[in-house]
Structure formats: structure tokens, C-alpha cells
Design an enzyme around this catalytic site. Sequence first.
Site, PDB file in Angstrom:
ATOM      1  N   ARG A  15       0.832  -1.220   0.000  1.00  0.00           N
ATOM      2  CA  ARG A  15       0.000   0.000   0.000  1.00  0.00           C
ATOM      3  C   ARG A  15       0.862   1.265   0.000  1.00  0.00           C
ATOM      4  O   ARG A  15       0.479   2.277  -0.566  1.00  0.00           O
ATOM      5  CB  ARG A  15      -0.950  -0.014   1.208  1.00  0.00           C
ATOM      6  CG  ARG A  15      -1.701   1.277   1.390  1.00  0.00           C
ATOM      7  CD  ARG A  15      -3.009   1.150   2.176  1.00  0.00           C
ATOM      8  NE  ARG A  15      -3.001   0.217   3.264  1.00  0.00           N
ATOM      9  CZ  ARG A  15      -2.439   0.433   4.462  1.00  0.00           C
ATOM     10  NH1 ARG A  15      -1.833   1.563   4.727  1.00  0.00           N
ATOM     11  NH2 ARG A  15      -2.481  -0.491   5.396  1.00  0.00           N
ATOM     12  N   TYR A  68     -14.010  18.559 -14.672  1.00  0.00           N
ATOM     13  CA  TYR A  68     -14.664  17.254 -14.670  1.00  0.00           C
ATOM     14  C   TYR A  68     -15.715  17.256 -13.552  1.00  0.00           C
ATOM     15  O   TYR A  68     -15.443  17.741 -12.441  1.00  0.00           O
ATOM     16  CB  TYR A  68     -13.597  16.180 -14.432  1.00  0.00           C
ATOM     17  CG  TYR A  68     -14.168  14.843 -14.052  1.00  0.00           C
ATOM     18  CD1 TYR A  68     -15.034  14.164 -14.902  1.00  0.00           C
ATOM     19  CD2 TYR A  68     -13.848  14.249 -12.838  1.00  0.00           C
ATOM     20  CE1 TYR A  68     -15.564  12.944 -14.542  1.00  0.00           C
ATOM     21  CE2 TYR A  68     -14.365  13.021 -12.477  1.00  0.00           C
ATOM     22  CZ  TYR A  68     -15.231  12.378 -13.336  1.00  0.00           C
ATOM     23  OH  TYR A  68     -15.753  11.167 -12.975  1.00  0.00           O
ATOM     24  N   ASP A 141      -4.995  19.520 -13.402  1.00  0.00           N
ATOM     25  CA  ASP A 141      -5.374  18.194 -13.895  1.00  0.00           C
ATOM     26  C   ASP A 141      -5.008  18.192 -15.382  1.00  0.00           C
ATOM     27  O   ASP A 141      -5.615  18.916 -16.182  1.00  0.00           O
ATOM     28  CB  ASP A 141      -6.882  17.997 -13.673  1.00  0.00           C
ATOM     29  CG  ASP A 141      -7.385  16.657 -14.207  1.00  0.00           C
ATOM     30  OD1 ASP A 141      -6.732  16.081 -15.091  1.00  0.00           O
ATOM     31  OD2 ASP A 141      -8.449  16.204 -13.747  1.00  0.00           O
ATOM     32  N   LYS A 166      -7.199   7.307 -18.545  1.00  0.00           N
ATOM     33  CA  LYS A 166      -7.457   7.850 -19.884  1.00  0.00           C
ATOM     34  C   LYS A 166      -6.246   7.636 -20.802  1.00  0.00           C
ATOM     35  O   LYS A 166      -5.795   6.530 -20.945  1.00  0.00           O
ATOM     36  CB  LYS A 166      -7.829   9.320 -19.787  1.00  0.00           C
ATOM     37  CG  LYS A 166      -8.668   9.687 -18.575  1.00  0.00           C
ATOM     38  CD  LYS A 166     -10.053   9.066 -18.609  1.00  0.00           C
ATOM     39  CE  LYS A 166     -10.880   9.614 -17.453  1.00  0.00           C
ATOM     40  NZ  LYS A 166     -11.991   8.787 -17.072  1.00  0.00           N
TER      41      LYS A 166
HETATM   42  N1  PLP Z   1     -10.047  14.210 -14.344  1.00  0.00           N
HETATM   43  C1  PLP Z   1     -10.663  14.224 -15.537  1.00  0.00           C
HETATM   44  C2  PLP Z   1     -10.378  15.352 -16.481  1.00  0.00           C
HETATM   45  C3  PLP Z   1     -11.536  13.203 -15.880  1.00  0.00           C
HETATM   46  O1  PLP Z   1     -12.152  13.230 -17.083  1.00  0.00           O
HETATM   47  C4  PLP Z   1     -11.795  12.147 -14.951  1.00  0.00           C
HETATM   48  C5  PLP Z   1     -12.725  11.039 -15.252  1.00  0.00           C
HETATM   49  O2  PLP Z   1     -13.438  11.038 -16.209  1.00  0.00           O
HETATM   50  C6  PLP Z   1     -11.138  12.193 -13.709  1.00  0.00           C
HETATM   51  C7  PLP Z   1     -10.261  13.212 -13.450  1.00  0.00           C
HETATM   52  C8  PLP Z   1     -11.353  11.114 -12.687  1.00  0.00           C
HETATM   53  O3  PLP Z   1     -10.583  10.007 -13.015  1.00  0.00           O
HETATM   54  P1  PLP Z   1     -10.896   8.494 -12.579  1.00  0.00           P
HETATM   55  O4  PLP Z   1     -12.136   8.074 -13.307  1.00  0.00           O
HETATM   56  O5  PLP Z   1      -9.663   7.747 -12.994  1.00  0.00           O
HETATM   57  O6  PLP Z   1     -11.112   8.492 -11.101  1.00  0.00           O
END
Ligand code: PLP
Length: 381
Positions: A15, A68, A141, A166
Site C-alpha cells: 500500500r 470534470y 489536472d 485515460k
Molecule cells: N479528471 C478528468 C479530467 C476526468 O475526465 C476524470 C474522469 O473522467 C477524472 C479526473 C477522474 O478520473 P478516474 O475516473 O480515474 O477516477
Amino acid sequence: MRLFEYAEEGHSYVRFSNPTNTVLEKRITSLEGGAAAVSFGSGMAAISSTLLNLAHQGDEIVAVRTLYGGSTTLFTQLFPGYGITTRFVEDENDPESYRKLFTPRTKAVYLESIGNPRINIIDLEMVTSLAHEYGIPVVVDNTFSTPYLLRPFEHGVDLVCYSATKYLSGHGTVIAGIVVEKGGFNWLNGRFPEFEEFYSANEAQIGADTLKREMFTKRLRMQYLTDLGGHMSPQTAFYVLQGLETLSLRMERHVQNAQKLAEALEQHPNVLEVSYPGLESSPYHSLAKKYFKKGPGAMMAIRVRGGKQAALRVLEKVEIFDYMVNIGDAKSLIVHPASSTHFGHTEEELHAAGVYEDTLRLSVGIEDAEDLIADLMQALS
Ligand code: PLP
């Protein structure tokens, strides 16, 4: 004992760290040009742990609205219960909109390098120079861009978060997240008492130089990864590592396809609007040229003539595009954000994020561009 005292790097329990994740963390750090990274079990685990490492009860975060949906929900619905307030900027490209929200309790500015789903671009250098005047770190992000298209540290950003679910992994086979620290931010500037305590408690074992270089990731791993437990499984790390091997080729093709598709969609009579910064009609075109020399990603949003019913009909009619909420897959994906990724948001939140009843968000894959264009043209017609 030296491992448990953090006096020596090594692996004591999965972990906390393990050899496969360490390879991934080093590779991402190198691609970003940063100092250190920590992997997590999802993008949301990476984002939430990053923000909890920065903000504590009574603290504030300044964030943009074009995020998001899951991140917005974290700010508006979960964090208030922990005494963390988020103040949203009115206009993400106006310096005064940020400046007027900064207080002595502001612990971070949070944004996305390509916003979701408005597909907007923020002037990173404007935001980072402003935030640094106040000793506030900027968290980006970078999921939609990846280090192939944009390296935020080169523009002053301090911390980068990823949903590695992604593009980094690229095939929709894992849920994964990563946080990377640029290194060198002065966490002892008086704004972060928790970091000062952490520094005093660990300086002797870890060493002042290492701590000053990567204090954020040390604290993130030792306190948030370990105690909240959102770790990435080593098997997932292996899949992300495999994905990284083809990242440059995939991204090159993704952006080529996106540009061709956006240009074709703009001509279709049933398309009211195409949001893609590679188009000259986009209000973000000049920022795209400044920050995205290889192309502004492969995410786009369109508004279709005929409202929600027409948008849902397009979803039913596409044959190559898959109706999926994921993005960044090698395969092309399409979604209706108002009823999925942004479901449950107020109308005001939806419009601020660029979501309307007739909006469809496209994640353009690496198939043949002509096939993708033909698929959407027949569905729209
Ligand atoms: N950041 C963005 C821009 C996203 O599109 C997403 C999910 O669609 C996330 C973060 C969250 O990621 P996760 O689904 O891997 O938790």
C-alpha cells in the site's frame, strides 16, 4: 527499522510502495520534468488526496468551474463537510477573478489544462505568476493533454494530477491516477503550518535537501496514500507502463483526427457549435497556439440542432463511436454530459461548465479519420 523511520527508500508494504509502481512513478516524473510522483488507485483518489494534503479544516481552495463533474462534486458536496471551502472564479482567464478570491487561508488554485467539457484553455502562465505572488501553489489536472502535448511545470505549475485511466494507459482497461510534484515550491513560506510541522518531524531522517525538493509527495505518500489507502495495484501500474510506451504515437494520431473531425463537423447544418481549440473559430485558439504546439488534444464538444432529443438520437445512431463516459481510449467515444458525467448538477453549474441539453462530448480515437467523419455525418443527418 530504517524503512519505517523513512530514513531509507525501500518497499515495506505494497500500500505504501512497490517496485512496479516505483518504475511508473519515475517514468512519469521524467516525462513531466518533475521531482517525484505518487500513484493512486484512480484519478479521483489522486485529486482528492492531493487537495486534502494541501487544505485542512478552515482552509480554502480557489477553483475554476470548467472541471470534470466528479471534481466539482468533490468541491461543492464533499469538502464542505470537512470544513474546506472552495471559491469558484467567475472568469478563468481574468487575473482579477482570481486575485479577489485569495485570502490567507487559500491553499491552492485548481484547474484543468484543457477544461471538461467546455474544452477551454486557461492561460497557465498568468495563473501561476499571480498565485505565486501570494505563495499559493497551482494544481493542474493534465488528463486531457498528457505530457506529450503539454508539460505544465514549464509554465510554472507546481503539481500535476492525472486520471491515468485515460490517455496514459490508453485502452480503457484500468482505473488509475498519478500526482507529480515539480519540486522546489517553498512550503515553508508561512502559509502551510502543517508542512512546517511535517518538516520539523522528518528533517533528521529524510534530510533537508530531499524534503525541500519533494516535501509534497513525501507527505502525500506517508499520510494520505498510507492512511486513506487509495493505492494503485501493481498490475494496474504495469498496464499504465505498457500504455506509456505508445503514448506519443497515439497522441499524434488523436490530435490529427480531432482536427480533421472538428473541421468537418463545423460544416454540418445540424451542428450549432463545435468547441475545439484547434479551430480558428474557437475563443481559445490563440491560447492553443501558445501552449499546444502539437495540437490541443482530442476532446471536443458539439451542440446539435434539435435539443436533447436530437442529441440522444445521435447517440443511438453512431456506429463507430461507442456510447461511453470514459475518455482517452484508443477507440472513439461519445457521451451526453447532462445525463451522465454532469448528472445532478444545477442548471447554473451545467452552464458554467459549458454543458447544455444539446451538448455531446466526443473523445476522438485513433481509427481512420475518414471513417470517424462518415460515422458522425450519417448520425447527424
Ligand atoms: N479528471 C478528468 C479530467 C476526468 O475526465 C476524470 C474522469 O473522467 C477524472 C479526473 C477522474 O478520473 P478516474 O475516473 O480515474 O477516477
